[in-house]
Design an enzyme around this catalytic site. Structure first.
Site, PDB file in Angstrom:
ATOM      1  N   LYS A 112       0.818  -1.207   0.000  1.00  0.00           N
ATOM      2  CA  LYS A 112       0.000   0.000   0.000  1.00  0.00           C
ATOM      3  C   LYS A 112       0.853   1.258   0.000  1.00  0.00           C
ATOM      4  O   LYS A 112       0.508   2.244  -0.646  1.00  0.00           O
ATOM      5  CB  LYS A 112      -0.946   0.020   1.213  1.00  0.00           C
ATOM      6  N   LYS A 202      -5.394 -10.286  -6.440  1.00  0.00           N
ATOM      7  CA  LYS A 202      -6.658 -10.466  -5.709  1.00  0.00           C
ATOM      8  C   LYS A 202      -7.644  -9.348  -6.022  1.00  0.00           C
ATOM      9  O   LYS A 202      -7.252  -8.220  -6.327  1.00  0.00           O
ATOM     10  CB  LYS A 202      -6.397 -10.540  -4.201  1.00  0.00           C
ATOM     11  N   LYS A 205     -10.865  -3.775  -2.968  1.00  0.00           N
ATOM     12  CA  LYS A 205     -11.558  -2.493  -2.953  1.00  0.00           C
ATOM     13  C   LYS A 205     -10.660  -1.368  -3.427  1.00  0.00           C
ATOM     14  O   LYS A 205     -11.076  -0.483  -4.148  1.00  0.00           O
ATOM     15  CB  LYS A 205     -11.997  -2.153  -1.512  1.00  0.00           C
TER      16      LYS A 205
END
Ligand code: TYM
Length: 339
Positions: A112, A202, A205
């Site tokens: 991230k 994957k 969101k």
């Protein structure tokens, strides 16, 4: 009875198929024979830049979706993380037991923070897994023979679960047996649902494109289209093969999780048929599952008073457990009681 605890971030306007199959379905199943604590983790949702209005809306939609899916607020304690301040308090104590290097090894933070640039990442994003450890350990049953704390999650959370066990064990070792070490409860087959457009990563969101992700609250038309347009592989054979057929493999996994038939059974059922038929049937299967949940969610959102009452009740029940745990923690750590 064993306990179960899990959490989900209110960071989108709808949950997605990965959340549902990887975790939420297990939340519903486990409440039958567990004492359940389920938490919408709004504190986690501010570790990246956010809009206050969107957070408020998404938090309520998240709670409504959980109830609509079958989380029963009578049997299970459903609450918002920010309603129980002990989460943040225990996170502080645990952060003082976490090595800087240890926290730096968390791959989700690395992924991230790489996306936004390390310098722009918040310290909250860095310490995020420690708050997650606090979420879990606060609901530890009292240690003892056969005491269990299960945590249903997808496999992207398994490193965070390992950290939680390490921190719980470290606290116990330094200050005396306080926490039961939690066990990850990860479904076979559906532990990592992939992006429909990029079946090697994957469904997520934050990272998936809208075309790659199937939302629970999506309208039937667009949902069907997305599944029909999902990336499949060269060739025509419907066969499970992670390496050379990641797209078809992902669809087979989703199908199997929803239908109950094994992947081998599905391969047999679709022998000689094309990808189009598989996708068409899969879209119907997804809609059969999601449509009633979507309708119930909309009904629940129509009565905000009732939703607020459920969350207030959940906060009171969760708060009572958290307060007891924190009392023990404060005492063991050496804080002077208020008397
Ligand atoms: P979050 O909000 O990203 O995701 C919620 C749950 O959905 C699972 N999941 C998936 N499973 C399979 N395939 C996918 N593509 C997929 N995408 C998401 C996640 O594994 C998760 O179980 N850190 C957690 C939230 C959290 C938590 C906790 C979980 C905070 N405190 C305490 C358990 C216990 C997270 O970000 O999940």
């Amino acid at each position: 009875t064993p306990r179960v605890l899990s959490g989900i971030q209110p960071t989108a306007d709808s949950f997605h198929l990965g959340n549902y199959l990887g975790a939420l379905r297990q939340w519903v199943a486990l409440q039958d024979d567990h004492q359940a604590f389920y938490c919408v983790v709004d504190l986690h949702a501010i570790t990246v830049e956010h809009s206050p209005e969107a957070l408020r809306r998404r938090t309520k939609v998240a709670a409504a979706q959980l109830i609509a899916m079958g989380v029963d607020p009578e049997r299970s304690t459903l609450f918002l993380q920010s309603h129980v301040p002990e989460h943040a308090e225990l996170a502080w104590v645990l952060s003082c037991l976490t090595g800087y290097g240890e926290a730096g090894r968390m791959t989700q933070f690395k992924d991230k923070s790489a996306k936004q640039g390390l310098a722009a990442a918040s310290v909250g994003l860095f310490t995020y897994p420690i708050l997650m450890a606090a979420d879990i350990l606060l609901y530890s049953p009292e240690p003892g023979e056969g005491r269990v704390l299960r945590v249903p999650v997808g496999d992207d959370q398994s490193q965070h679960l390992e950290l939680t066990r390490d921190l719980g064990g470290r606290f116990n070792h330094r200050f005396g047996e306080t926490f039961v070490l939690p066990e990850a409860y990860i479904p076979q087959g559906a532990a990592r649902i992939r992006d429909l457009q990029e079946p090697t990563v994957k469904m997520s969101k934050s990272a998936s494109s809208p075309q790659g992700i199937v939302e629970l609250l999506e309208e039937p038309g667009p949902l069907r289209k997305k599944i029909m347009r999902s990336v499949t592989d060269t060739g025509t054979e419907i066969r499970y093969d992670e390496e050379s057929k990641p797209g078809v493999t992902n669809l087979l996994r989703i199908y199997s999780a929803l239908d109950g038939a094994s992947v081998a059974e599905l391969e047999r059922r679709y022998t000689g048929q094309g990808y189009g038929q598989l996708k068409k049937d899969l879209a119907q299967l997804v809609l059969d599952t999601f449509t009633p949940i979507k309708e119930r969610t909309e009904r629940l959102l129509g009565d905000e008073k009732q939703l607020d009452r459920i969350l207030a009740d959940g906060a009171a029940r969760a708060g009572a457990v958290a307060a007891r745990t924190m009392e023990v923690v404060r005492e063991r750590v050496g804080f002077v009681g208020r008397g």
